[in-house]
Design a protein around this motif. Sequence first.
Motif, PDB file in Angstrom:
ATOM      1  N   CYS A   1     -29.444  -5.845  17.125  1.00  0.00           N
ATOM      2  CA  CYS A   1     -29.644  -6.991  16.943  1.00  0.00           C
ATOM      3  C   CYS A   1     -29.489  -7.064  15.716  1.00  0.00           C
ATOM      4  CB  CYS A   1     -31.338  -7.258  17.466  1.00  0.00           C
ATOM      5  SG  CYS A   1     -31.904  -9.707  17.460  1.00  0.00           S
ATOM      6  N   LEU A   2     -28.797  -8.241  15.312  1.00  0.00           N
ATOM      7  CA  LEU A   2     -28.128  -8.483  13.939  1.00  0.00           C
ATOM      8  C   LEU A   2     -28.600  -9.931  13.197  1.00  0.00           C
ATOM      9  CD1 LEU A   2     -24.466  -8.434  14.825  1.00  0.00           C
ATOM     10  CD2 LEU A   2     -25.524  -7.130  13.336  1.00  0.00           C
ATOM     11  N   CYS A   3     -29.679 -10.685  14.726  1.00  0.00           N
ATOM     12  CA  CYS A   3     -30.229 -11.515  13.876  1.00  0.00           C
ATOM     13  C   CYS A   3     -31.634 -10.574  13.431  1.00  0.00           C
ATOM     14  CB  CYS A   3     -30.537 -11.886  15.228  1.00  0.00           C
ATOM     15  SG  CYS A   3     -29.600 -13.198  15.216  1.00  0.00           S
TER      16      CYS A   3
ATOM     17  N   GLY B   1     -33.773 -14.149  18.737  1.00  0.00           N
ATOM     18  CA  GLY B   1     -32.128 -15.406  17.857  1.00  0.00           C
ATOM     19  C   GLY B   1     -31.533 -15.939  18.401  1.00  0.00           C
ATOM     20  N   CYS B   2     -30.247 -15.667  18.379  1.00  0.00           N
ATOM     21  CA  CYS B   2     -29.069 -16.074  18.577  1.00  0.00           C
ATOM     22  C   CYS B   2     -28.769 -15.592  20.476  1.00  0.00           C
ATOM     23  CB  CYS B   2     -28.278 -16.040  17.993  1.00  0.00           C
ATOM     24  SG  CYS B   2     -26.546 -14.189  18.353  1.00  0.00           S
ATOM     25  N   GLY B   3     -29.741 -14.407  20.827  1.00  0.00           N
ATOM     26  CA  GLY B   3     -28.813 -14.200  22.157  1.00  0.00           C
ATOM     27  C   GLY B   3     -27.937 -13.339  22.753  1.00  0.00           C
TER      28      GLY B   3
ATOM     29  N   CYS C   1     -27.521  -9.908  21.931  1.00  0.00           N
ATOM     30  CA  CYS C   1     -27.407  -8.904  21.843  1.00  0.00           C
ATOM     31  C   CYS C   1     -28.523  -8.080  23.218  1.00  0.00           C
ATOM     32  CB  CYS C   1     -28.693  -8.517  20.022  1.00  0.00           C
ATOM     33  SG  CYS C   1     -30.508  -9.162  20.445  1.00  0.00           S
TER      34      CYS C   1
HETATM   35  S1  FES Z   1     -27.689 -10.569  17.582  1.00  0.00           S
HETATM   36 FE1  FES Z   1     -30.204 -10.335  18.188  1.00  0.00          FE
HETATM   37  S2  FES Z   1     -30.735 -12.343  18.855  1.00  0.00           S
HETATM   38 FE2  FES Z   1     -29.068 -13.327  17.444  1.00  0.00          FE
END
Ligand code: FES
Length: 97
Positions: A8-10, A42-44, A46
């Motif tokens: 999860c990059l966010c 976050g952005c979704g 992952c």
């Molecule tokens: S990369 Fe995980 S929510 Fe955005």
Amino acid sequence: MELDDELCLCFHVSRRKIENFIQRTKPQRASQLSECLGAGTGCGWCRPFLKRLWQRAQTSPTSVHEDPATVAIEAVSANEYARQRADYRQQQDEQKS
Ligand code: FES
């Protein structure tokens, strides 16, 4: 993607943290992985990967490295994963405007 790369990059949550969370807490639903440092909220991007790891744990918790979902995640480099996420986020931004 290696175990210590961010899944999860966010929220900067590594694949190792997610896999340990699954082993430790045995979540009943994939959405409960959000309890692991906010992963997926976050952005979704992952979420499909989180779901695959959760599904794998439901079917074959001991054969991690033979599982097709794990192999697919391991096959993509951290840089490629981040690049695909950037494309995903750009598409999201275009849809909003
Ligand atoms: S990369 Fe995980 S929510 Fe955005």
